[in-house]
Design an enzyme around this catalytic site. Structure first.
Site, PDB file in Angstrom:
ATOM      1  N   ASN A 155       0.806  -1.233   0.000  1.00 56.85           N
ATOM      2  CA  ASN A 155       0.000   0.000   0.000  1.00 56.85           C
ATOM      3  C   ASN A 155       0.838   1.282   0.000  1.00 56.85           C
ATOM      4  O   ASN A 155       0.354   2.321  -0.432  1.00 56.85           O
ATOM      5  CB  ASN A 155      -1.036  -0.011   1.130  1.00 56.85           C
ATOM      6  CG  ASN A 155      -0.425   0.054   2.494  1.00 56.85           C
ATOM      7  OD1 ASN A 155       0.728  -0.317   2.688  1.00 56.85           O
ATOM      8  ND2 ASN A 155      -1.183   0.533   3.459  1.00 56.85           N
ATOM      9  N   GLU A 253       5.149  -3.022  12.158  1.00 52.15           N
ATOM     10  CA  GLU A 253       4.135  -1.981  11.960  1.00 52.15           C
ATOM     11  C   GLU A 253       2.952  -2.655  11.285  1.00 52.15           C
ATOM     12  O   GLU A 253       3.079  -3.141  10.164  1.00 52.15           O
ATOM     13  CB  GLU A 253       4.677  -0.848  11.072  1.00 52.15           C
ATOM     14  CG  GLU A 253       5.766  -0.027  11.706  1.00 52.15           C
ATOM     15  CD  GLU A 253       5.361   0.663  12.988  1.00 52.15           C
ATOM     16  OE1 GLU A 253       4.149   0.803  13.246  1.00 52.15           O
ATOM     17  OE2 GLU A 253       6.255   1.035  13.757  1.00 52.15           O
ATOM     18  N   CYS A 287      -2.833   2.309   6.238  1.00 51.99           N
ATOM     19  CA  CYS A 287      -2.858   1.813   7.615  1.00 51.99           C
ATOM     20  C   CYS A 287      -3.445   2.879   8.542  1.00 51.99           C
ATOM     21  O   CYS A 287      -3.982   2.570   9.597  1.00 51.99           O
ATOM     22  CB  CYS A 287      -1.474   1.413   8.061  1.00 51.99           C
ATOM     23  SG  CYS A 287      -0.260   2.685   7.742  1.00 51.99           S
TER      24      CYS A 287
END
Ligand code: NAP
Length: 498
Positions: A155, A253, A287
């Site tokens: 992404n 993450e 995110c």
């Protein structure tokens, strides 16, 4: 120039300064058109072994290079990225789907990171301190760790790679990088830039391939001493378990369930702008995407109207076209997941205010497009309020007070980003203290991090490490305490102090 890359047709691994012909490949699809752009190697454990061997050798020399000289290469990387910003942005839109304006922003993030981390070459500060004995000196210094493994998602295929690789390199490590199979073109381009900038062979090695093959081989390789991973919670926690068993340093993450809080004194027009940008930008596949709006019940109706009004301006389609504001969904699995959650939301009793459908018809042929979607009257116990959907779907949750808003924000397993819209300075300071996320915005949406601040989250979003900012150096360095005794005699700490 973009054409040259696409004419390359088949990408190659870059190991020990050489591009190697792949044995097996898979297609890379433009999610806006369904067309195959290039093919990506599907590498194996053998390729990882080869890359680690090269990296180990290269790292010894690289670590001896003075850090300001290592940094010179990053300055050059930043300069070339700047020169090629448009070219990189177009390719990014093609492989990932995000609209060109956002792709330019992502490339800019990489450029900023290059110059910022290059500056660290002349800092990499440790501490000097006083020793407890006469004629003795004490200091702590950062040391490189060795060979580090970077596993990155689709992404943000270039920004996240720069958050990880630039601090690793400037600190004197060598890198094995496995980009997401969906978006390998940015990795190919960045590798070419490293070479042009003069990075010695073997310092960065790119090994393409699936997570279960290449990623797994990296996690299990005894000579890779750090794994830095960004991706889904499930994959991340499995990696952490394996790294824990091997006593390997791991930085994670992972997902988010980010909320915008809108209080009854907020500038509602501004809040609606912030919600639309952070919920539907990158088709909600960030995110940090806003997937919950926690709204004071007194302003709920007015906010709904404003959000719906602003959503009318969101033109959906191929992000390479100028007027497009929302691009495609990355792949069929992503689309199926979004549709599943729309049904879950309906079944749970949330009210569908807008959207909820996949788009079809000539305009969208070949691509995967989903309408920006708003649920309202959701409650915090619903799955659509708790689980990461990773699409253009946001749920409004009404609350009665500031305290309830904070509690609602914190009642999820993730802790990446949150935001509050209010004009009350006391609420601002209480919120920045009490919102349990790694990033807090005031009077802005949930997205928009700058590279000189630490990026990452609390609770299920990570494991306490941070990407970007000076804090990223902690992932790629060990602290070494150094004592220099110039007294010419044996002085025993704690004993000969008198
Ligand atoms: P993913 O499926 O976990 O994949 C991430 C990376 O891990 C890819 O390179 C993938 O390779 C690799 N991988 C998959 N299985 C693996 C395994 N068994 N061992 C080692 N590596 C493996 O996640 P994604 O769908 O690409 O990314 C979306 C997720 O990332 C979302 O949850 C999002 O919130 C999160 N994210 C978090 C941040 C943050 O900073 N907190 C930033 C961006 C994204 P392949 O793709 O080649 O299989």
């Amino acid at each position: 120039m973009t054409k040259d890359v696409l004419e390359q047709k088949v990408l190659k691994n870059h190991i020990n300064g050489e591009w190697s012909e792949p044995k097996e490949v898979s297609d890379v699809i433009n999610p806006a058109t369904g067309e195959t752009i290039v093919q990506v190697p599907l590498s194996t454990k053998d390729d990882v072994d080869q890359a680690v061997k090269a990296a180990k050798k290269a790292q010894k020399e690289w670590a001896l290079e003075p850090a300001p000289m290592r940094a010179e290469i990053l300055y050059e990387v930043g300069r070339i990225m700047k020169e090629r910003k448009e070219h990189l942005s177009e390719l990014l839109t093609m492989e990932n789907g995000k609209v060109l304006e956002e792709a330019r922003g992502e490339v800019q993030e990489g450029i900023d990171m290059a110059f910022y981390m290059a500056g660290e070459g002349r800092r990499l500060f440790g501490q000097t301190t006083n020793a407890e004995l006469k004629d003795k000196f004490a200091m702590s210094v950062r040391s490189p760790i060795g060979v580090v493994g970077l596993i990155t998602p689709w992404n943000f295929p270039i920004a996240i790679a720069t958050w990880k690789s630039f601090p690793a390199i400037v600190a004197g490590n060598a890198v094995i990088w496995k980009p997401a199979t969906e978006t390998p073109i940015m990795a190919n381009e960045l590798m070419k830039i490293f070479i042009e900038a003069g990075l010695p062979e073997g310092v960065v090695n790119v090994v393409f391939g699936r997570g279960g093959d290449v990623g797994d081989a990296m996690v299990n390789h005894k000579d890779i001493r750090v794994i830095s991973f960004t991706g889904s919670g499930e994959t991340g926690s499995n990696i952490a378990a394996e790294c824990g068993r091997q006593l390997k340093k791991v930085s994670l993450e992972m997902g988010g369930k980010n909320a915008v809080v809108v209080m009854d004194d907020a500038d509602l027009d501004l809040a609606a702008d912030g919600i639309v940008w952070s919920a539907f930008g990158t088709s909600g596949q960030r995110c940090t995407a806003c997937s919950r709006v926690i709204v004071h019940e007194d302003v709920k109706e007015e906010l709904e109207k404003l959000v719906l009004e602003k959503m009318k301006e969101l033109k959906i389609g191929d992000g390479l076209k100028d007027d497009i504001k929302v691009g495609p969904i990355i792949n069929q699995a992503g689309m199926d997941k979004i549709k599943k959650y729309i049904q879950i939301g309906k079944d749970e009793g949330a009210k569908l205010l807008a959207g909820g459908n996949e788009l079809s018809g000539k305009e969208y042929e070949g691509g995967l497009f989903f309408e920006p979607t708003v649920f309202t009257d959701a409650t915090i116990d619903m799955r659509i309020s708790q689980e990461e959907i990773f699409g253009p779907v946001v749920s409004l949750i009404p609350v009665k007070s500031f305290e309830e808003a904070i509690e609602t924000n914190n009642s999820v397993e993730y802790g990446l980003s949150s935001s509050i819209f209010t004009r009350d300075v006391n609420q601002v300071y209480k919120a920045q203290r009490d919102l349990d996320t790694g990033i807090v915005y005031v009077n802005a949406g949930t997205t928009g991090a700058e590279i000189h601040l630490p990026f990452g989250g609390t609770k299920g979003t990570g494991n306490g490490h941070r990407d970007s900012g000076v804090q990223a150096l902690d992932v790629y360095t060990e602290w070494k305490a150094v004592y220099v005794d110039y007294s010419g005699k044996l002085q025993r700490a704690q004993i000969d102090v008198d």
